[in-house]
Design a protein around this motif. Structure first.
Motif, PDB file in Angstrom:
ATOM      1  N   LEU A 137      11.211 -23.852  21.870  1.00  0.00           N
ATOM      2  CA  LEU A 137      11.195 -25.226  22.597  1.00  0.00           C
ATOM      3  C   LEU A 137       9.745 -25.713  22.708  1.00  0.00           C
ATOM      4  CD1 LEU A 137      13.024 -27.272  23.851  1.00  0.00           C
ATOM      5  CD2 LEU A 137      12.759 -26.093  26.234  1.00  0.00           C
ATOM      6  N   ARG A 138       8.790 -24.837  22.942  1.00  0.00           N
ATOM      7  CA  ARG A 138       7.467 -25.259  23.064  1.00  0.00           C
ATOM      8  C   ARG A 138       7.086 -25.575  21.604  1.00  0.00           C
ATOM      9  NH1 ARG A 138       6.009 -20.553  27.539  1.00  0.00           N
ATOM     10  NH2 ARG A 138       5.424 -21.809  28.948  1.00  0.00           N
ATOM     11  N   GLN A 139       7.180 -24.945  20.738  1.00  0.00           N
ATOM     12  CA  GLN A 139       6.854 -25.297  19.118  1.00  0.00           C
ATOM     13  C   GLN A 139       7.444 -26.645  18.857  1.00  0.00           C
ATOM     14  OE1 GLN A 139       7.997 -22.177  16.331  1.00  0.00           O
ATOM     15  NE2 GLN A 139       8.196 -23.702  14.756  1.00  0.00           N
ATOM     16  N   LEU A 140       8.586 -26.913  19.165  1.00  0.00           N
ATOM     17  CA  LEU A 140       9.201 -28.188  18.714  1.00  0.00           C
ATOM     18  C   LEU A 140       8.399 -29.244  19.603  1.00  0.00           C
ATOM     19  CD1 LEU A 140      12.974 -27.172  18.422  1.00  0.00           C
ATOM     20  CD2 LEU A 140      11.347 -27.890  16.574  1.00  0.00           C
ATOM     21  N   GLY A 141       8.301 -28.770  21.046  1.00  0.00           N
ATOM     22  CA  GLY A 141       7.346 -29.981  21.820  1.00  0.00           C
ATOM     23  C   GLY A 141       6.228 -30.453  21.171  1.00  0.00           C
ATOM     24  N   ARG A 142       5.622 -29.221  20.625  1.00  0.00           N
ATOM     25  CA  ARG A 142       3.890 -29.779  20.133  1.00  0.00           C
ATOM     26  C   ARG A 142       4.290 -30.611  18.892  1.00  0.00           C
ATOM     27  NH1 ARG A 142       3.037 -24.230  21.874  1.00  0.00           N
ATOM     28  NH2 ARG A 142       3.895 -23.327  19.692  1.00  0.00           N
ATOM     29  N   SER A 143       5.209 -30.169  18.195  1.00  0.00           N
ATOM     30  CA  SER A 143       5.423 -31.057  16.785  1.00  0.00           C
ATOM     31  C   SER A 143       5.890 -32.416  16.887  1.00  0.00           C
ATOM     32  CB  SER A 143       6.177 -30.274  15.536  1.00  0.00           C
ATOM     33  OG  SER A 143       7.431 -30.023  16.168  1.00  0.00           O
ATOM     34  N   LEU A 144       6.866 -32.648  17.907  1.00  0.00           N
ATOM     35  CA  LEU A 144       7.693 -33.810  18.304  1.00  0.00           C
ATOM     36  C   LEU A 144       7.250 -34.807  19.319  1.00  0.00           C
ATOM     37  CD1 LEU A 144      11.303 -32.116  17.685  1.00  0.00           C
ATOM     38  CD2 LEU A 144       9.962 -33.684  16.112  1.00  0.00           C
ATOM     39  N   GLY A 145       6.196 -34.312  19.987  1.00  0.00           N
ATOM     40  CA  GLY A 145       5.496 -35.004  21.116  1.00  0.00           C
ATOM     41  C   GLY A 145       6.114 -34.887  22.434  1.00  0.00           C
ATOM     42  N   PHE A 146       6.601 -33.812  22.970  1.00  0.00           N
ATOM     43  CA  PHE A 146       7.120 -33.777  24.364  1.00  0.00           C
ATOM     44  C   PHE A 146       6.500 -32.378  25.089  1.00  0.00           C
ATOM     45  CE2 PHE A 146      10.730 -31.951  22.121  1.00  0.00           C
ATOM     46  CZ  PHE A 146      10.760 -30.803  22.740  1.00  0.00           C
ATOM     47  N   GLY A 147       6.210 -32.545  26.257  1.00  0.00           N
ATOM     48  CA  GLY A 147       5.843 -31.243  27.014  1.00  0.00           C
ATOM     49  C   GLY A 147       6.851 -30.464  27.557  1.00  0.00           C
ATOM     50  N   VAL A 148       6.364 -29.121  27.805  1.00  0.00           N
ATOM     51  CA  VAL A 148       7.346 -28.161  28.263  1.00  0.00           C
ATOM     52  C   VAL A 148       6.970 -27.277  29.486  1.00  0.00           C
ATOM     53  CG1 VAL A 148       8.792 -25.978  27.770  1.00  0.00           C
ATOM     54  CG2 VAL A 148       8.583 -28.004  25.945  1.00  0.00           C
ATOM     55  N   THR A 149       7.462 -27.386  30.367  1.00  0.00           N
ATOM     56  CA  THR A 149       7.423 -26.319  31.585  1.00  0.00           C
ATOM     57  C   THR A 149       8.372 -25.268  31.670  1.00  0.00           C
ATOM     58  OG1 THR A 149       5.945 -28.275  32.658  1.00  0.00           O
ATOM     59  CG2 THR A 149       6.936 -26.156  33.955  1.00  0.00           C
ATOM     60  N   VAL A 150       7.937 -24.132  31.686  1.00  0.00           N
ATOM     61  CA  VAL A 150       8.813 -22.968  31.814  1.00  0.00           C
ATOM     62  C   VAL A 150       8.477 -22.507  33.504  1.00  0.00           C
ATOM     63  CG1 VAL A 150       9.514 -20.763  31.269  1.00  0.00           C
ATOM     64  CG2 VAL A 150       8.818 -22.380  29.362  1.00  0.00           C
ATOM     65  N   VAL A 151       9.738 -22.428  34.213  1.00  0.00           N
ATOM     66  CA  VAL A 151       9.574 -22.145  35.602  1.00  0.00           C
ATOM     67  C   VAL A 151       9.983 -20.462  35.762  1.00  0.00           C
ATOM     68  CG1 VAL A 151      10.391 -22.361  37.953  1.00  0.00           C
ATOM     69  CG2 VAL A 151      10.012 -24.433  36.324  1.00  0.00           C
ATOM     70  N   PRO A 152       9.068 -19.683  36.329  1.00  0.00           N
ATOM     71  CA  PRO A 152       9.776 -18.225  36.334  1.00  0.00           C
ATOM     72  C   PRO A 152      10.556 -18.114  37.465  1.00  0.00           C
ATOM     73  CG  PRO A 152       7.470 -18.596  37.481  1.00  0.00           C
ATOM     74  CD  PRO A 152       7.823 -19.978  36.845  1.00  0.00           C
ATOM     75  N   PRO A 153      11.710 -17.032  37.316  1.00  0.00           N
ATOM     76  CA  PRO A 153      12.643 -16.776  38.268  1.00  0.00           C
ATOM     77  C   PRO A 153      12.242 -16.630  39.633  1.00  0.00           C
ATOM     78  CG  PRO A 153      12.473 -14.965  36.992  1.00  0.00           C
ATOM     79  CD  PRO A 153      11.425 -15.805  36.279  1.00  0.00           C
ATOM     80  N   LEU A 154      12.837 -17.121  40.580  1.00  0.00           N
ATOM     81  CA  LEU A 154      12.759 -16.957  41.976  1.00  0.00           C
ATOM     82  C   LEU A 154      13.153 -15.539  42.412  1.00  0.00           C
ATOM     83  CD1 LEU A 154      11.798 -18.042  44.715  1.00  0.00           C
ATOM     84  CD2 LEU A 154      14.172 -19.069  45.121  1.00  0.00           C
ATOM     85  N   ARG A 155      12.573 -14.683  43.055  1.00  0.00           N
ATOM     86  CA  ARG A 155      12.927 -13.549  43.581  1.00  0.00           C
ATOM     87  C   ARG A 155      13.258 -13.448  45.224  1.00  0.00           C
ATOM     88  NH1 ARG A 155      12.718  -9.461  39.870  1.00  0.00           N
ATOM     89  NH2 ARG A 155      11.785 -10.284  37.827  1.00  0.00           N
ATOM     90  N   ARG A 156      14.170 -12.743  45.383  1.00  0.00           N
ATOM     91  CA  ARG A 156      14.375 -12.557  46.952  1.00  0.00           C
ATOM     92  C   ARG A 156      14.648 -10.787  47.080  1.00  0.00           C
ATOM     93  NH1 ARG A 156      12.643 -16.715  48.355  1.00  0.00           N
ATOM     94  NH2 ARG A 156      13.458 -18.369  49.340  1.00  0.00           N
ATOM     95  N   ARG A 157      13.774 -10.249  47.928  1.00  0.00           N
ATOM     96  CA  ARG A 157      13.665  -8.793  48.287  1.00  0.00           C
ATOM     97  C   ARG A 157      13.955  -8.112  46.512  1.00  0.00           C
ATOM     98  NH1 ARG A 157      17.390  -8.209  53.784  1.00  0.00           N
ATOM     99  NH2 ARG A 157      16.116  -9.323  54.858  1.00  0.00           N
ATOM    100  N   GLY A 158      13.203  -8.566  45.654  1.00  0.00           N
ATOM    101  CA  GLY A 158      13.154  -7.625  44.458  1.00  0.00           C
ATOM    102  C   GLY A 158      14.201  -8.227  43.548  1.00  0.00           C
ATOM    103  N   ARG A 159      14.940  -9.022  43.876  1.00  0.00           N
ATOM    104  CA  ARG A 159      16.228  -9.512  42.908  1.00  0.00           C
ATOM    105  C   ARG A 159      15.954 -10.872  42.410  1.00  0.00           C
ATOM    106  NH1 ARG A 159      21.966  -8.421  44.922  1.00  0.00           N
ATOM    107  NH2 ARG A 159      22.354  -9.206  42.649  1.00  0.00           N
TER     108      ARG A 159
END
Length: 313
Positions: A137-159
């Protein structure tokens, strides 16, 4: 918020988008959607959600399709409250499932939706066989002109907070944990139907609910809340087969509302689940059952008083 049933027929203006199932719209989803809203504001474009009218397993592997945590209406309301401008409800059919990853991005995200930025989770996959991931997705974003943000998972008590983990919590009756992960209490919607009237003869009137939900908590007694006559009221919800009277009867969902005596037949109710007080059990007779119900009510009032400020926010 505008809801589209399917893809737009004409190329759209620039959009910031996220894509996914978003079952339950839990805290992990909320963090991602807030990030999307921020990016849309910076770019001066609309914030849109591409999601499905049913879980993709309904098409790919029907026997493995998980029960939904929330109705589509609940999810749409959460999207609205989180400031989304548009939601695209898409049918996940075999044609979509068979679209190659790069073709999906070029034909759908870029040409049809005019994507300017995409916000997704770390485990996001797309395209035929799930072969596309965040790196592509990031590779295609660079070639096609859109940005990409990847959000890491949210954890609660290690899960990791996830829809699958939430289904497990609800299925096990761990309603307080589900409440913490969702950010709102797990809620059943349904219509009040006529029951046998046994509760009223025992001095314990209940409203029998025909649930609209696929995932119902396991048998037991639950502290719940529901809004009636303009305010949130405490309720005791029983889920089970009433083994004291009908050991092999059908499962019922019954709500007792202390201090409420008016009929609720035909009304649609939303029951918020806060805590499982105990499991279901068979009593020797009706008198023993009523003694236990009195104990349940005392415990429920204790919890209600303790949590009242949080519950009524």
């Amino acid at each position: 918020m505008k809801v589209h049933r399917g893809w737009p027929k004409q190329p759209g203006p620039g959009r910031a988008l996220t894509l996914g199932v978003f079952d339950g719209v839990h805290r992990g989803h909320v963090r991602l959607l807030r990030r999307l809203r921020q990016r849309a504001q910076v770019l001066g474009v609309r914030a849109g959600v591409v999601t499905f009218d049913d879980h993709p397993h309904g098409t790919l592997a029907p026997s493995q399709r998980p029960p939904r945590l929330a109705t589509p209406q609940q999810c749409l309301e959460r999207f609205r409250c989180l400031g989304m401008d548009e939601v695209f409800l898409i049918r996940f059919d075999k044609g979509l499932a068979g679209t190659p990853a790069e073709a999906f991005v070029r034909r759908v995200l870029v040409r049809r939706l005019g994507v300017r930025h995409v916000v997704v989770g770390q485990d996001f996959v797309f395209g035929r066989g799930g072969r596309g991931g965040t790196a592509l997705l990031r590779q295609l974003g660079r070639s096609l002109g859109f940005g990409v943000t990847v959000v890491p998972p949210l954890r609660r008590r290690g899960r990791v907070v996830s829809s699958s983990g939430l289904r497990e919590q609800v299925a096990q009756g761990r309603m307080r944990e589900a409440w913490q992960w969702l950010g709102w209490p797990y809620t059943l919607h349904g219509r009040v139907v006529r029951g046998e009237g046994r509760g009223r003869t025992l001095g314990l009137p209940t409203a029998n609910l025909r649930s609209l939900h696929e995932l119902v908590p396991p048998p037991g007694i639950y502290l719940t809340g529901l809004r009636l006559a303009g305010r949130l009221r405490m309720g005791l919800c029983y889920i089970g087969r009433r083994p004291t009277f009908h050991p092999w009867g059908p499962q019922t969902i019954e709500i007792n509302i202390p201090g409420w005596s008016r009929s609720l037949y035909g009304r649609r109710l939303a029951i918020h689940f806060y805590h499982r007080l105990r499991g279901d059990r068979r009593f020797s007779d009706a008198a023993a059952l009523l003694r236990q119900v009195a104990k349940d009510r005392r415990r429920a009032r204790h919890f209600w008083t303790k949590w009242s400020k949080v519950i009524k926010m």
